[in-house]
Every structure is written in structure tokens, then in C-alpha cells.
Scaffold this active site. Structure first.
Site, PDB file in Angstrom:
ATOM      1  N   THR A   1      39.056  42.121  37.549  1.00  0.00           N
ATOM      2  CA  THR A   1      39.185  40.819  36.882  1.00  0.00           C
ATOM      3  C   THR A   1      37.848  40.109  36.715  1.00  0.00           C
ATOM      4  OG1 THR A   1      41.465  40.604  37.568  1.00  0.00           O
ATOM      5  CG2 THR A   1      40.353  38.565  37.080  1.00  0.00           C
TER       6      THR A   1
ATOM      7  N   SER B   1      41.398  47.924  38.515  1.00  0.00           N
ATOM      8  CA  SER B   1      41.375  48.748  39.740  1.00  0.00           C
ATOM      9  C   SER B   1      42.659  49.544  40.012  1.00  0.00           C
ATOM     10  CB  SER B   1      40.941  47.932  40.946  1.00  0.00           C
ATOM     11  OG  SER B   1      41.949  47.119  41.436  1.00  0.00           O
TER      12      SER B   1
ATOM     13  N   THR C   1      40.643  43.405  42.613  1.00  0.00           N
ATOM     14  CA  THR C   1      41.209  43.124  43.940  1.00  0.00           C
ATOM     15  C   THR C   1      42.400  44.017  44.288  1.00  0.00           C
ATOM     16  OG1 THR C   1      42.656  41.423  43.021  1.00  0.00           O
ATOM     17  CG2 THR C   1      40.519  40.689  43.879  1.00  0.00           C
ATOM     18  N   ASP C   2      43.046  44.609  43.267  1.00  0.00           N
ATOM     19  CA  ASP C   2      44.276  45.368  43.541  1.00  0.00           C
ATOM     20  C   ASP C   2      44.058  46.557  44.487  1.00  0.00           C
ATOM     21  OD1 ASP C   2      45.697  43.618  41.994  1.00  0.00           O
ATOM     22  OD2 ASP C   2      45.871  44.937  40.250  1.00  0.00           O
TER      23      ASP C   2
HETATM   24  N1  ASP Z   1      44.369  43.787  38.207  1.00  0.00           N
HETATM   25  C1  ASP Z   1      43.039  43.389  38.591  1.00  0.00           C
HETATM   26  C2  ASP Z   1      42.302  44.613  39.146  1.00  0.00           C
HETATM   27  O1  ASP Z   1      42.476  44.923  40.297  1.00  0.00           O
HETATM   28  C3  ASP Z   1      43.114  42.351  39.587  1.00  0.00           C
HETATM   29  C4  ASP Z   1      41.800  41.847  40.093  1.00  0.00           C
HETATM   30  O2  ASP Z   1      40.740  42.350  39.803  1.00  0.00           O
HETATM   31  O3  ASP Z   1      41.877  40.877  40.842  1.00  0.00           O
HETATM   32  O4  ASP Z   1      41.562  45.223  38.415  1.00  0.00           O
END
Ligand code: ASP
Length: 324
Positions: free
Chosen positions: A13, A55, A86-87
Site C-alpha cells: 500500500t 503483498s 502489510t498483509d
Molecule cells: N494489501 C496491501 C498489501 O499487503 C495491504 C498493505 O500494504 O497494507 O500489499
């Protein structure tokens, strides 16, 4: 003299913007750095763009490749910062925690808000992560996560909110330190530290999460399709239902290491309960206790240990000695 910091971007993100399809990766590494006006004041930065993926598209092999890139490049730098979605940041950072030999700071960071939103957390998190990587006191603390002005050990942290900017937590252990405007303050060192020297990993390791009345068909399918290792995310202290117990025993009889973890976020699994499916029965039949390591991380550890050709007994011993 300014510290030399390597920034590796992988996507997530922090690099995302809105499009007709929704929020998707779009910013280059350079564009992410441009979001921080004071970027040049903190360190001498070199950018390496590893990928620009959400991710959920990260894989254990890509994680291992990232670890090898850090190993190859680290000599020329004082520290490394890696931006990631974060995932699966918990998993990628833990792969590096398992396999890096360096004591130099390797700091993961991320964003919860895409570049469409007001009040961006990404630039602040990246700015702070660079400050942590460039800080004298960050040496020899294992791979860390710097988000929301807090510093975590990646062995201990997990994602606890789908949307809030304070999306990471390490109950039971707590933060390692905090990032204030004037200083980086460390409170403690994590007791966990592993450095497996690995040339390959075994990626054919499945993970199965338990729910009430679980059928053994999933574990049977894993066995039939050639899994080299299986992680079970069991109930509470590591217990399963009787049907799953027999599935686990059958898998272990075929020589497949089965690691028991818990679907509960905090606490250890242990062979206490002796009823059919109880963790004591599983342990007596050869299951490996993952202690307080969560299922995702236990799976990566099993991939590393199988990559080192460890036997089931050796794997059991390593989980025990490492306390997970
Ligand atoms: N869906 C995103 C990812 O993990 C979420 C994030 O980056 O917070 O790429």
C-alpha cells in the site's frame, strides 16, 4: 558522517494509488522517496527496486530471494530498510529473521493508507524506519518492524487490524522501542535470535487451520499431493478433534513432520490435554510442538529446516530449543 542505508522496495500500500480498478501498486521507489521532503537529511540512500507487488502475491521463494539480495548487498551499507505490504510483511520479515547472518539493522516498514488518502502513514513510517536503520543502537537486534512510531521484533509481531494505522501488535512481548521526534528509544532486546545458513528452502509445506467439526480431508489431501511438511493451526493449547488426530498420526507415520501451532494469537501450545485429539496425544505420537510461534511463521521455519535436510527428530529438537 551520514550513514549509508539501502532502501529496498517490494510494493504494498505504501506504493499504491487509486485507479479505475481500485487501489493498485503504482509509485516507483523514487516516487515513494519523494514523498518525504527531509529525506536527504537523515542518511545517504541507495534505492533497489525488488518488485512492485501487492503483498498477497509474495511467495516463500521471493522472500528467500530477497534475503539473499540483502546478504549480497549488505557489506556496502550500514543498514537496510525494506518497504512491503502489510498483509504478508510478518512472513517476509520472518524469513529474513531466520536466514540473515548480519547483525546490521534490517528494518521493515509499510503503510496502511494508500496515496489516495489524507493523513498518509507511509512517508512517516519510511522516514522513521530510515532513522532506526541509521541509529547506532539498532545494531544486533534482529530484523525489526518500524511502524506507527513503534519498533517490534518481527519474531514477535503480528498484524492485528485490517485498517487502522496502529495495525501491528505484539501482546505478551511488547514493543522493542519507540521512535520520537528527537530520538530512537530502545527498551529491550528480543530473546529470540536464529541464524540458519541456508542454500535452499523446501516450499512444499502446507498449513491447515482448525475449526469445530473439522474433516481430515484437508490433511489427507496434503499427504496425497506430496506435502513434505504440514503445519496445523489447532485449537487453544494445541488440541484438535479426534478425526484430525487420526489424520495427523497417519501423516506422521508416512514420515511427514507435522508442527502444531494454535489459532489463538497469544500463548504456547503444549501437551497437557490427554483426551482424543488433545495435544498430549499428538505429542506422544510424534507431533512437533510449535510453542508460541504462529502457524504462518512455523511454516516458514519448517521450510528452512527441511531445506537444511533436518530429520523429524532434529526439527522437533530445534523447535524445542528455540522455544518455537
Ligand atoms: N494489501 C496491501 C498489501 O499487503 C495491504 C498493505 O500494504 O497494507 O500489499
Amino acid at each position: 558522517m551520514k550513514k549509508k542505508i539501502l532502501i529496498i522496495t517490494t510494493g504494498g500500500t505504501i506504493s499504491m494509488k487509486g485507479s479505475a480498478d481500485g487501489v493498485v501498486p503504482s509509485l516507483t521507489g523514487k516516487e515513494i522517496l519523494l514523498l518525504i521532503p527531509e529525506i536527504d537529511t537523515i542518511a545517504d540512500l541507495t534505492l533497489y527496486e525488488f518488485s512492485n507487488i501487492p503483498s498477497p502475491m509474495m511467495t516463500p521463494l521471493k522472500m528467500f530471494e530477497l534475503s539473499n539480495i540483502v546478504t549480497k548487498m549488505i557489506d556496502g551499507f550500514d543498514g537496510v530498510v525494506i518497504t512491503h505490504g502489510t498483509d504478508t510483511i510478518e512472513e517476509t520479515s520472518y524469513m529474513l529473521f531466520l536466514t540473515l547472518q548480519t547483525k546490521k539493522p534490517v528494518i521493515f516498514t509499510a503503510a496502511m493508507r494508500s496515496n489516495e488518502e489524507t493523513g498518509l502513514d507511509g512517508p512517516r513510517n519510511l522516514f522513521n524506519a530510515i532513522r532506526v536503520a541509521a541509529n547506532e543502537n539498532s545494531f544486533d537486534r534482529g530484523v525489526m518492524l518500524a511502524v506507527n512510531d513503534e519498533i517490534f521484533s518481527v519474531r514477535e509481531v503480528y498484524k492485528s487490524s485490517t485498517s487502522l494505522t496502529n495495525a501491528f501488535d505484539a501482546p505478551h512481548y511488547g514493543i522493542l522501542g519507540m521512535i520520537d521526534v528527537d530520538d530512537i528509544i530502545f527498551y529491550r532486546k528480543s530473546e529470540f535470535r536464529y541464524k540458519f545458513s541456508v542454500e535452499k528452502i523446501e516450499t512444499n509445506v502446507d498449513m491447515i487451520k482448525l475449526c469445530a467439526g473439522m474433516s481430515r480431508k484437508f490433511i489427507d489431501y496434503s499427504v496425497q499431493t506430496g506435502a513434505k511438511g504440514i503445519v496445523v493451526e489447532a485449537f487453544g493449547r494445541g488440541n484438535v478433534n479426534p478425526e484430525m488426530q487420526y489424520g495427523i498420526i497417519d501423516a506422521m507415520e508416512k514420515g511427514i513432520p507435522v508442527v502444531i501451532t494454535s489459532r489463538v494469537p497469544n500463548g504456547r501450545v503444549l501437551g497437557i490435554y490427554g483426551y482424543e485429539g488433545g495435544a498430549k496425544r499428538l505429542e506422544e505420537n510424534g507431533a512437533i510442538m510449535g510453542y508460541d510461534l504462529n502457524g504462518e511463521k512455523a511454516r516458514l521455519k519448517l521450510m528452512v529446516l527441511l531445506g537444511l535436510n533436518k530429520s523429524v527428530d532434529e526439527i522437533r529438537q530445534i523447535f524445542k530449543e528455540d522455544k518455537g
